[in-house]
Design an enzyme around this catalytic site. Structure first.
Site, short mmCIF file in Angstrom:
data_model
loop_
_atom_site.label_atom_id
_atom_site.label_comp_id
_atom_site.label_asym_id
_atom_site.label_seq_id
_atom_site.Cartn_x
_atom_site.Cartn_y
_atom_site.Cartn_z
N GLU A 101 2.79 -7.30 -5.33
CA GLU A 101 2.06 -7.12 -4.70
C GLU A 101 2.65 -5.13 -4.38
OE1 GLU A 101 0.22 -6.13 -2.48
OE2 GLU A 101 0.61 -6.33 -0.75
N ASP A 102 2.14 -4.12 -4.41
CA ASP A 102 1.85 -3.31 -3.90
C ASP A 102 3.41 -2.16 -3.31
OD1 ASP A 102 0.31 -3.07 -1.48
OD2 ASP A 102 -0.91 -1.31 -1.85
N ILE A 103 3.15 -2.25 -2.72
CA ILE A 103 4.12 -2.19 -1.06
C ILE A 103 4.64 -3.02 -0.36
CG2 ILE A 103 2.66 -0.50 0.01
CD1 ILE A 103 4.91 1.92 0.29
N ASP A 105 6.10 -2.81 3.03
CA ASP A 105 6.59 -1.97 4.20
C ASP A 105 7.13 -2.51 5.67
OD1 ASP A 105 5.97 0.68 5.43
OD2 ASP A 105 4.03 0.15 6.23
N LYS A 133 9.57 0.20 0.99
CA LYS A 133 10.10 0.92 2.22
C LYS A 133 10.53 0.85 2.63
CE LYS A 133 5.95 3.48 3.13
NZ LYS A 133 4.75 3.91 3.80
N PHE A 154 4.00 8.77 2.94
CA PHE A 154 2.69 7.71 3.49
C PHE A 154 2.67 8.04 1.57
CE2 PHE A 154 -1.22 5.52 3.18
CZ PHE A 154 -0.93 4.88 3.79
N ARG A 167 -6.39 6.04 -4.80
CA ARG A 167 -5.73 4.31 -6.25
C ARG A 167 -6.24 4.79 -7.51
NH1 ARG A 167 -5.52 0.13 -2.40
NH2 ARG A 167 -7.37 -0.01 -0.76
P1 IMP Z 1 3.18 -4.15 5.75
O1 IMP Z 1 1.99 -5.56 5.76
O2 IMP Z 1 3.58 -3.51 6.47
O3 IMP Z 1 4.37 -4.53 4.55
O4 IMP Z 1 1.94 -3.50 4.53
C1 IMP Z 1 1.03 -4.28 3.67
C2 IMP Z 1 0.10 -2.99 3.22
O5 IMP Z 1 -0.07 -1.79 4.06
C3 IMP Z 1 0.37 -2.45 1.30
O6 IMP Z 1 0.04 -4.25 0.55
C4 IMP Z 1 -0.77 -1.44 1.38
O7 IMP Z 1 -1.61 -1.84 1.27
C5 IMP Z 1 -0.34 -0.85 2.51
N1 IMP Z 1 0.35 -0.29 2.53
C6 IMP Z 1 1.97 -0.04 3.43
N2 IMP Z 1 2.45 1.49 3.21
C7 IMP Z 1 1.34 1.80 2.26
C8 IMP Z 1 1.67 3.53 1.70
O8 IMP Z 1 2.43 4.13 1.86
N3 IMP Z 1 0.33 3.76 0.85
C9 IMP Z 1 -0.29 3.04 1.29
N4 IMP Z 1 -0.71 1.56 1.50
C10 IMP Z 1 0.28 1.42 2.07
MG MG Z 2 -1.77 -3.74 -0.15
#
Ligand code: IMP
Ligand code: MG
Length: 178
Positions: A101-103, A105, A133, A154, A167
């Site tokens: 996974e990328d991040i 959050d 994060k 961000f 991207r």
């Molecule tokens: P989460 O469910 O809040 O953990 O976030 C899920 C998705 O939100 C990640 O897989 C990203 O695609 C997107 N996302 C969260 N934070 C960022 C960021 O800082 N930059 C770009 N995409 C983000």
């Molecule tokens: Mg994502």
């Protein structure tokens, strides 16, 4: 600081730093998955460049799978309501699945996805995330392999987007004054 088509971007991790970290993660995964039937699972779209680099840093036989998820957004934050928009091509039962996974959050998307994957009876499910994060975490998601920990800004680049743009930046950064 650098610029990308007129936008100022602050570089957090340049190409060399990303490459070095991906190599380390690949070596660690190689050690841990020796003699295991490894399936590397790409979570589209954000992890795509990380995924392809990581796969080539792992010195093991493995297979690649791709899965799309969409988390409903309210502003820049996910609501926790997640949908699988495109699924894997082969059953995961009995396989050692490593989600890439990328991040992470809030963690809500990954919490949903890991529960969904565990219900498919894989031999194991682990998580490799390029970024974490922690300031925004709303649920505890254990990251087995972690690239970098970032502050509450961000992030764009190396797969991560702002409104689907940025991207293709080859480094990890922050857009100044979006
Ligand atoms: P989460 O469910 O809040 O953990 O976030 C899920 C998705 O939100 C990640 O897989 C990203 O695609 C997107 N996302 C969260 N934070 C960022 C960021 O800082 N930059 C770009 N995409 C983000
Ligand atoms: Mg994502």
């Amino acid at each position: 600081m650098t610029t990308f088509h007129g936008k100022k971007v602050r570089v957090l991790y340049d190409e060399a730093a990303v490459r070095a970290r991906v190599r380390e993660l690949g070596a660690q995964i190689t050690r841990d998955y020796t003699d295991k039937d490894l399936v590397l699972l790409c979570v589209l779209k954000g992890s795509v460049f990380f995924f392809t680099d990581l796969a080539r840093a792992i010195d093991l036989p493995l297979t690649l799978e791709f899965l799309g998820v969409s988390s409903y957004q309210s502003g820049t934050e996910t609501t926790g309501e997640v949908r699988i928009t495109s699924d894997v091509s082969k059953p995961l039962a009995g396989k050692h699945v490593l989600v890439v996974e990328d991040i992470i959050d809030t963690g809500l998307t990954m919490q949903f996805l890991l529960e969904n994957l565990k219900a498919r009876h894989p031999a194991s499910v682990k998580l490799c995330a390029l970024l974490e994060k922690p300031a925004r975490a709303r649920t505890q998601v254990g990251i087995d392999y972690k690239g970098f920990v970032v502050e509450d800004v961000f992030i764009v680049g190396y797969g991560l987007d702002y409104a689907e743009q940025y991207r293709n930046l080859p480094f990890i950064g922050v857009v100044q004054g979006k």
